[in-house]
Design an enzyme around this catalytic site. Structure first.
Site, PDB file in Angstrom:
ATOM      1  N   ASP A  30       2.249   6.706   8.603  1.00 31.25           N
ATOM      2  CA  ASP A  30       2.337   5.571   7.678  1.00 31.25           C
ATOM      3  C   ASP A  30       1.265   5.727   6.601  1.00 31.25           C
ATOM      4  O   ASP A  30       0.122   6.082   6.887  1.00 31.25           O
ATOM      5  CB  ASP A  30       2.152   4.248   8.434  1.00 31.25           C
ATOM      6  N   ILE A  31       1.648   5.452   5.366  1.00 38.03           N
ATOM      7  CA  ILE A  31       0.728   5.631   4.238  1.00 38.03           C
ATOM      8  C   ILE A  31      -0.393   4.587   4.250  1.00 38.03           C
ATOM      9  O   ILE A  31      -1.448   4.795   3.642  1.00 38.03           O
ATOM     10  CB  ILE A  31       1.526   5.569   2.907  1.00 38.03           C
TER      11      ILE A  31
ATOM     12  N   GLU B 172       9.927  -4.610   4.983  1.00 34.65           N
ATOM     13  CA  GLU B 172       9.711  -4.381   3.551  1.00 34.65           C
ATOM     14  C   GLU B 172      10.612  -3.286   3.001  1.00 34.65           C
ATOM     15  O   GLU B 172      10.949  -3.303   1.807  1.00 34.65           O
ATOM     16  CB  GLU B 172       8.250  -4.005   3.290  1.00 34.65           C
TER      17      GLU B 172
ATOM     18  N   HIS C 229       7.785   1.475  13.978  1.00 32.64           N
ATOM     19  CA  HIS C 229       6.367   1.812  13.848  1.00 32.64           C
ATOM     20  C   HIS C 229       5.868   2.217  15.233  1.00 32.64           C
ATOM     21  O   HIS C 229       6.080   1.472  16.204  1.00 32.64           O
ATOM     22  CB  HIS C 229       5.568   0.608  13.376  1.00 32.64           C
TER      23      HIS C 229
ATOM     24  N   ASN D 164      10.356  -4.172  12.560  1.00 32.11           N
ATOM     25  CA  ASN D 164      10.456  -5.382  11.746  1.00 32.11           C
ATOM     26  C   ASN D 164      11.876  -5.486  11.224  1.00 32.11           C
ATOM     27  O   ASN D 164      12.419  -4.515  10.679  1.00 32.11           O
ATOM     28  CB  ASN D 164       9.465  -5.320  10.583  1.00 32.11           C
TER      29      ASN D 164
ATOM     30  N   HIS E 172      13.616   1.478  10.647  1.00 32.65           N
ATOM     31  CA  HIS E 172      12.469   2.288  11.046  1.00 32.65           C
ATOM     32  C   HIS E 172      11.708   1.604  12.165  1.00 32.65           C
ATOM     33  O   HIS E 172      11.701   0.378  12.277  1.00 32.65           O
ATOM     34  CB  HIS E 172      11.531   2.559   9.865  1.00 32.65           C
TER      35      HIS E 172
HETATM   36  P1  AMP Z   1       8.047  -2.584   7.185  1.00 26.23           P
HETATM   37  O1  AMP Z   1       7.159  -3.704   6.697  1.00 26.23           O
HETATM   38  O2  AMP Z   1       8.352  -2.656   8.638  1.00 26.23           O
HETATM   39  O3  AMP Z   1       9.259  -2.422   6.309  1.00 26.23           O
HETATM   40  O4  AMP Z   1       7.178  -1.265   7.049  1.00 26.23           O
HETATM   41  C1  AMP Z   1       7.183  -0.413   5.958  1.00 26.23           C
HETATM   42  C2  AMP Z   1       6.046   0.556   6.159  1.00 26.23           C
HETATM   43  O5  AMP Z   1       6.251   1.674   5.317  1.00 26.23           O
HETATM   44  C3  AMP Z   1       4.659   0.002   5.839  1.00 26.23           C
HETATM   45  O6  AMP Z   1       3.845   0.094   6.999  1.00 26.23           O
HETATM   46  C4  AMP Z   1       4.160   0.913   4.726  1.00 26.23           C
HETATM   47  O7  AMP Z   1       2.781   1.175   4.791  1.00 26.23           O
HETATM   48  C5  AMP Z   1       4.996   2.158   4.937  1.00 26.23           C
HETATM   49  N1  AMP Z   1       5.178   2.989   3.761  1.00 26.23           N
HETATM   50  C6  AMP Z   1       5.525   2.595   2.519  1.00 26.23           C
HETATM   51  N2  AMP Z   1       5.630   3.666   1.694  1.00 26.23           N
HETATM   52  C7  AMP Z   1       5.336   4.755   2.450  1.00 26.23           C
HETATM   53  C8  AMP Z   1       5.259   6.155   2.180  1.00 26.23           C
HETATM   54  N3  AMP Z   1       5.494   6.659   0.958  1.00 26.23           N
HETATM   55  N4  AMP Z   1       4.911   6.989   3.197  1.00 26.23           N
HETATM   56  C9  AMP Z   1       4.643   6.488   4.433  1.00 26.23           C
HETATM   57  N5  AMP Z   1       4.722   5.194   4.750  1.00 26.23           N
HETATM   58  C10 AMP Z   1       5.038   4.328   3.765  1.00 26.23           C
END
Ligand code: AMP
Length: 120
Positions: A33-34, A99, A106, A91, A104
């Site tokens: 995760d970024i 988001e 985590h 989520n 996906h």
């Molecule tokens: P969610 O809120 O469950 O949709 O999680 C989306 C996740 O994607 C968040 O934890 C972000 O930090 C992660 N994220 C967004 N852009 C990237 C990226 N380019 N590479 C890796 N993780 C990302």
């Protein structure tokens, strides 16, 4: 909701955005995760076009679902938390805090994960 081919994870799958891969096979990609919320924080996605858990559960094949579940555990193993323990979070939708509209999970660990949820 229709799948948006320009979501961040679709772009990662096409190689348009770099990622730090921890596991990949023909069905699944797992990467760091970024914006990590734990010492170990991986995102695990199926390669198919599914907006979220509802879509995935209703429309994915059993093989795709099995591969994704195995991918979650493989990501934990590859990042060294399989034995010490980890948390899997999916989520779903607005109240779930989703988001990015590509399903996906985590995979988080590297220390005690604390209470299961924080309200608010
Ligand atoms: P969610 O809120 O469950 O949709 O999680 C989306 C996740 O994607 C968040 O934890 C972000 O930090 C992660 N994220 C967004 N852009 C990237 C990226 N380019 N590479 C890796 N993780 C990302």
């Amino acid at each position: 909701m229709a799948y948006d081919d320009n979501n961040v994870f679709a772009r990662i799958l096409r190689g348009e955005i770099p990622n730090d891969t921890v596991h990949e096979d023909d069905q699944v990609l797992a990467f760091k995760d970024i914006n990590p919320q734990a010492p170990v924080h991986n995102v695990v996605i199926p390669k198919g076009r599914y907006t979220g858990l509802n879509d995935f559960a209703e429309n994915a094949t059993d093989a795709e679902i099995a591969a994704w579940v195995r991918g979650l555990a493989k990501a934990a193993k590859e990042t060294g938390v399989a034995e010490s323990g980890y948390r899997v979070i999916v989520n779903s939708g607005a109240d779930g805090g989703q988001e990015i509209d590509h399903v996906h999970g985590h995979v988080m660990g590297g220390g005690p994960m604390g209470p299961m949820v924080a309200k608010g």
